[in-house]
Scaffold this active site. Structure first.
Site, PDB file in Angstrom:
ATOM      1  N   ILE A   1       5.136   7.039   1.365  1.00  0.00           N
ATOM      2  CA  ILE A   1       4.529   6.530   2.510  1.00  0.00           C
ATOM      3  C   ILE A   1       3.662   6.942   3.131  1.00  0.00           C
ATOM      4  O   ILE A   1       3.655   7.596   4.152  1.00  0.00           O
ATOM      5  CB  ILE A   1       5.625   5.547   3.350  1.00  0.00           C
ATOM      6  CG1 ILE A   1       6.509   4.537   2.472  1.00  0.00           C
ATOM      7  CG2 ILE A   1       4.786   4.541   4.492  1.00  0.00           C
ATOM      8  CD1 ILE A   1       7.572   3.911   3.221  1.00  0.00           C
ATOM      9  N   HIS A   2       2.140   7.227   2.528  1.00  0.00           N
ATOM     10  CA  HIS A   2       0.977   7.864   3.329  1.00  0.00           C
ATOM     11  C   HIS A   2       0.507   6.962   3.882  1.00  0.00           C
ATOM     12  O   HIS A   2       0.892   5.721   4.235  1.00  0.00           O
ATOM     13  CB  HIS A   2       0.673   9.064   2.070  1.00  0.00           C
ATOM     14  CG  HIS A   2      -0.088   8.221   1.206  1.00  0.00           C
ATOM     15  ND1 HIS A   2      -1.395   7.874   0.937  1.00  0.00           N
ATOM     16  CD2 HIS A   2       0.533   7.500   0.007  1.00  0.00           C
ATOM     17  CE1 HIS A   2      -1.587   7.219   0.057  1.00  0.00           C
ATOM     18  NE2 HIS A   2      -0.334   7.037  -0.636  1.00  0.00           N
ATOM     19  N   LEU A   3      -0.870   7.444   4.329  1.00  0.00           N
ATOM     20  CA  LEU A   3      -1.623   6.321   5.292  1.00  0.00           C
ATOM     21  C   LEU A   3      -1.827   4.898   4.618  1.00  0.00           C
ATOM     22  O   LEU A   3      -1.601   4.165   5.296  1.00  0.00           O
ATOM     23  CB  LEU A   3      -2.823   7.056   5.516  1.00  0.00           C
ATOM     24  CG  LEU A   3      -3.096   7.249   6.851  1.00  0.00           C
ATOM     25  CD1 LEU A   3      -4.238   8.437   7.172  1.00  0.00           C
ATOM     26  CD2 LEU A   3      -3.788   5.909   7.406  1.00  0.00           C
TER      27      LEU A   3
ATOM     28  N   GLU B   1      -0.076   1.325  -6.147  1.00  0.00           N
ATOM     29  CA  GLU B   1      -0.685   2.748  -6.698  1.00  0.00           C
ATOM     30  C   GLU B   1      -0.113   3.181  -8.065  1.00  0.00           C
ATOM     31  O   GLU B   1      -0.378   4.238  -8.521  1.00  0.00           O
ATOM     32  CB  GLU B   1      -0.130   3.730  -5.754  1.00  0.00           C
ATOM     33  CG  GLU B   1      -0.937   3.869  -4.471  1.00  0.00           C
ATOM     34  CD  GLU B   1      -0.370   4.836  -3.640  1.00  0.00           C
ATOM     35  OE1 GLU B   1       0.507   5.476  -3.670  1.00  0.00           O
ATOM     36  OE2 GLU B   1      -0.998   5.017  -2.319  1.00  0.00           O
TER      37      GLU B   1
END
Lengths: 158, 107
Positions: free
Chosen positions: B18-20, B91
């Site tokens: 969980i990046h930006l 993704e």
């Protein structure tokens, strides 16, 4: 992860000259080059990678903060710098507000964990209104460094 | 009218965690519903509508999280969020496209 683990102190800019998004990114990457944290030959490539990432969606996360970043093979560890703009810069932020605080990160392509940990350190501190306000009002690199050290100590004590 | 709290366990499947961008997707999705949604990790609770809150999760690939929702549309809110997690925040396709030419270079 502590700020001191990734923030290159000599690349911190307490008063950004840039007035728009591309020049803010350019100025911060140039600060990393000047601090010899990234090779000068890679400056252009890093700026391009960061701008390309911004095309996918602004890294302006609200509260006047942006975290422009990119993966780049020219670094062997996560490296970052901080810039403050007292006038604020239009960064197409999620909440539409101008950005006063920049945390620019460049990370090696194969280290997603470190990137997450840096985002954690940044976002954790930014939830603290006092920290945010003090950082935006910081007038010198020394001020910023003091705030970062204090944050690192609080985290270590937690 | 009262609403009970409903719970769903999800796993972070995308390699980057969980990046930006995922945090933004989760917050946007949670904001579309009236229900209050929280992400629970260990004993800590995080506001699913706040990017800043979600980023403090530092949730990497493989992390299990509980989603808890409370409100009139709690069920569809959790459906939408669970779907995002299951799809790896969109993704997964991008990762496999990138992986194939890169793998070719190694040989």
């Amino acid at each position: 992860m502590r700020f001191s683990d990734f923030v290159c102190v000599s690349a911190i800019r307490a008063e950004l000259k840039a007035g728009d998004k591309p020049s803010a990114i350019q100025e911060l990457v140039a600060s990393l080059v000047a601090a010899e944290a990234v090779p000068a030959a890679q400056q252009e490539g890093i700026v391009k990678a960061i701008l390309k990432r911004e095309e996918l969606g602004s890294t302006g996360i609200g509260r006047g903060v942006a975290v422009p970043h990119a993966k780049h093979a020219s670094v062997d560890r996560l490296i970052g710098t901080i810039g403050v703009s007292s006038n604020g810069i239009d960064f197409n932020s999620l909440d539409g507000e101008n950005v006063h605080l920049f945390f620019l990160l460049v990370s090696p392509p194969d280290r997603p964990r470190d990137h997450l940990l840096a985002l954690e350190s940044i976002s954790r501190q930014l939830r603290d209104d006092a920290f945010c306000r003090c950082l935006k009002n910081a007038k010198s690199v020394q001020d910023i460094q003091t705030l970062l050290n204090e944050a690192d100590q609080t985290q270590a004590g937690a | 009218m009262t609403h009970s709290r409903i719970n769903r366990v999800v796993t972070v499947v995308n390699p980057l965690g969980i990046h930006l961008r995922p945090a933004g997707l989760i917050a946007n999705t949670a904001n579309r519903f009236a229900a209050q949604v929280e992400v629970v990790k260990g004993g800590d609770r995080f506001d699913a509508r706040s990017v800043l809150s979600l980023l403090t999760l530092a949730a990497g690939q493989g992390t299990q999280l509980a989603l808890q929702a409370h409100g009139p549309d709690a069920e569809p809110a959790l459906d939408a969020l669970a779907e995002l997690f299951a799809q790896g925040f969109h993704e997964m396709e991008a990762a496999s496209e990138r992986a194939s030419p890169a793998a070719g270079l190694d040989h």
